[in-house]
Scaffold this motif. Structure first.
Motif, PDB file in Angstrom:
ATOM      1  N   VAL A  43     -10.913  -1.155  -2.356  1.00 31.42           N
ATOM      2  CA  VAL A  43      -9.483  -0.269  -1.913  1.00 31.42           C
ATOM      3  C   VAL A  43      -8.456  -0.521  -3.102  1.00 31.42           C
ATOM      4  O   VAL A  43      -7.931  -1.916  -3.211  1.00 31.42           O
ATOM      5  CB  VAL A  43      -8.849  -0.915  -0.603  1.00 31.42           C
ATOM      6  N   PRO A  44      -8.390   0.412  -4.034  1.00 33.99           N
ATOM      7  CA  PRO A  44      -7.256   0.321  -4.886  1.00 33.99           C
ATOM      8  C   PRO A  44      -5.947  -0.266  -4.588  1.00 33.99           C
ATOM      9  O   PRO A  44      -5.529   0.114  -3.438  1.00 33.99           O
ATOM     10  CB  PRO A  44      -7.361   1.580  -5.992  1.00 33.99           C
ATOM     11  N   ALA A  45      -5.238  -0.996  -5.605  1.00 33.61           N
ATOM     12  CA  ALA A  45      -3.706  -1.416  -5.070  1.00 33.61           C
ATOM     13  C   ALA A  45      -3.057  -0.168  -4.860  1.00 33.61           C
ATOM     14  O   ALA A  45      -2.134  -0.219  -4.175  1.00 33.61           O
ATOM     15  CB  ALA A  45      -3.373  -2.147  -6.472  1.00 33.61           C
ATOM     16  N   ALA A  46      -3.328   0.819  -5.950  1.00 40.82           N
ATOM     17  CA  ALA A  46      -2.580   2.127  -5.553  1.00 40.82           C
ATOM     18  C   ALA A  46      -2.574   2.704  -4.104  1.00 40.82           C
ATOM     19  O   ALA A  46      -1.657   3.366  -3.639  1.00 40.82           O
ATOM     20  CB  ALA A  46      -2.868   3.157  -6.987  1.00 40.82           C
ATOM     21  N   VAL A  47      -3.649   2.627  -3.460  1.00 42.61           N
ATOM     22  CA  VAL A  47      -4.053   2.982  -2.237  1.00 42.61           C
ATOM     23  C   VAL A  47      -3.164   2.224  -1.376  1.00 42.61           C
ATOM     24  O   VAL A  47      -2.663   2.766  -0.319  1.00 42.61           O
ATOM     25  CB  VAL A  47      -5.536   3.041  -1.938  1.00 42.61           C
ATOM     26  N   MET A  48      -3.289   0.759  -1.377  1.00 44.58           N
ATOM     27  CA  MET A  48      -2.473  -0.118  -0.564  1.00 44.58           C
ATOM     28  C   MET A  48      -0.962   0.280  -0.648  1.00 44.58           C
ATOM     29  O   MET A  48      -0.421   0.362   0.425  1.00 44.58           O
ATOM     30  CB  MET A  48      -2.879  -1.451  -0.879  1.00 44.58           C
ATOM     31  N   TRP A  49      -0.695   0.334  -1.864  1.00 41.31           N
ATOM     32  CA  TRP A  49       0.873   0.913  -1.999  1.00 41.31           C
ATOM     33  C   TRP A  49       1.245   2.222  -1.447  1.00 41.31           C
ATOM     34  O   TRP A  49       2.337   2.407  -0.676  1.00 41.31           O
ATOM     35  CB  TRP A  49       1.193   1.027  -3.576  1.00 41.31           C
ATOM     36  N   GLU A  50       0.514   3.284  -1.600  1.00 42.54           N
ATOM     37  CA  GLU A  50       0.629   4.578  -0.973  1.00 42.54           C
ATOM     38  C   GLU A  50       0.716   4.598   0.308  1.00 42.54           C
ATOM     39  O   GLU A  50       1.602   4.998   1.261  1.00 42.54           O
ATOM     40  CB  GLU A  50      -0.315   5.507  -1.500  1.00 42.54           C
ATOM     41  N   LEU A  51      -0.450   3.887   1.043  1.00 43.58           N
ATOM     42  CA  LEU A  51      -0.395   3.816   2.467  1.00 43.58           C
ATOM     43  C   LEU A  51       0.692   3.108   3.180  1.00 43.58           C
ATOM     44  O   LEU A  51       1.380   3.424   4.175  1.00 43.58           O
ATOM     45  CB  LEU A  51      -1.674   3.007   2.828  1.00 43.58           C
ATOM     46  N   ALA A  52       1.280   1.900   2.326  1.00 38.12           N
ATOM     47  CA  ALA A  52       2.474   1.202   2.912  1.00 38.12           C
ATOM     48  C   ALA A  52       3.797   2.225   2.814  1.00 38.12           C
ATOM     49  O   ALA A  52       4.531   2.470   3.757  1.00 38.12           O
ATOM     50  CB  ALA A  52       2.700   0.090   2.152  1.00 38.12           C
ATOM     51  N   ILE A  53       3.809   2.980   1.707  1.00 34.08           N
ATOM     52  CA  ILE A  53       4.906   4.010   1.446  1.00 34.08           C
ATOM     53  C   ILE A  53       5.001   5.011   2.560  1.00 34.08           C
ATOM     54  O   ILE A  53       5.757   5.438   3.110  1.00 34.08           O
ATOM     55  CB  ILE A  53       5.049   4.707   0.245  1.00 34.08           C
ATOM     56  N   LEU A  54       3.645   5.555   3.171  1.00 26.04           N
ATOM     57  CA  LEU A  54       3.378   6.529   4.126  1.00 26.04           C
ATOM     58  C   LEU A  54       3.838   6.058   5.224  1.00 26.04           C
ATOM     59  O   LEU A  54       4.518   6.663   6.212  1.00 26.04           O
ATOM     60  CB  LEU A  54       1.888   7.062   3.932  1.00 26.04           C
ATOM     61  N   VAL A  55       3.491   4.912   5.851  1.00 26.03           N
ATOM     62  CA  VAL A  55       4.089   4.243   6.940  1.00 26.03           C
ATOM     63  C   VAL A  55       5.458   3.978   7.126  1.00 26.03           C
ATOM     64  O   VAL A  55       6.092   4.297   7.844  1.00 26.03           O
ATOM     65  CB  VAL A  55       3.361   2.614   7.224  1.00 26.03           C
TER      66      VAL A  55
END
Length: 104
Positions: A43-55
């Motif tokens: 799981v790339p850091a960018a995916v973690m970041w984007e998911l947090a933003i979407l939430v």
């Protein structure tokens, strides 16, 4: 060595939502294998970041905080964070010569 893949945000969201027709058969099978402990998904850091933003902007609902979602996800050793291409410490030592496929 089990199959390895890298996820994108949409695929991870579809997986988190439960059984979904939005994942391809091969992606769903890979997520299921990882969930059972026989596969590897980075799981790339960018995916973690984007998911947090979407939430945060209420475009995604994980049923818990992103921090708790990722703590739960990474408690399964088949799911691993991938911080950057230069930092391979989160990748298995023998994965450098093997290309990983993208799940998305």
């Amino acid at each position: 060595m089990p199959d390895a893949a890298v996820t994108d945000t949409n695929a991870l969201l579809y997986f988190a939502a439960g059984p979904s027709r939005l994942l391809s058969r091969s992606a769903a099978a890979h997520f299921a294998a990882c969930d059972a402990g026989s596969g590897a998904l980075y799981v790339p850091a960018a995916v973690m970041w984007e998911l947090a933003i979407l939430v945060r902007v209420e475009r995604a609902d994980l049923g818990r905080s992103p921090r708790q979602f990722f703590a739960d996800l990474f408690s399964n050793p088949s799911f691993q964070p991938r911080i950057s291409r230069r930092n391979r410490s989160s990748m298995p030592a023998n994965s450098g010569s093997r290309a990983t496929r993208s799940m998305g």
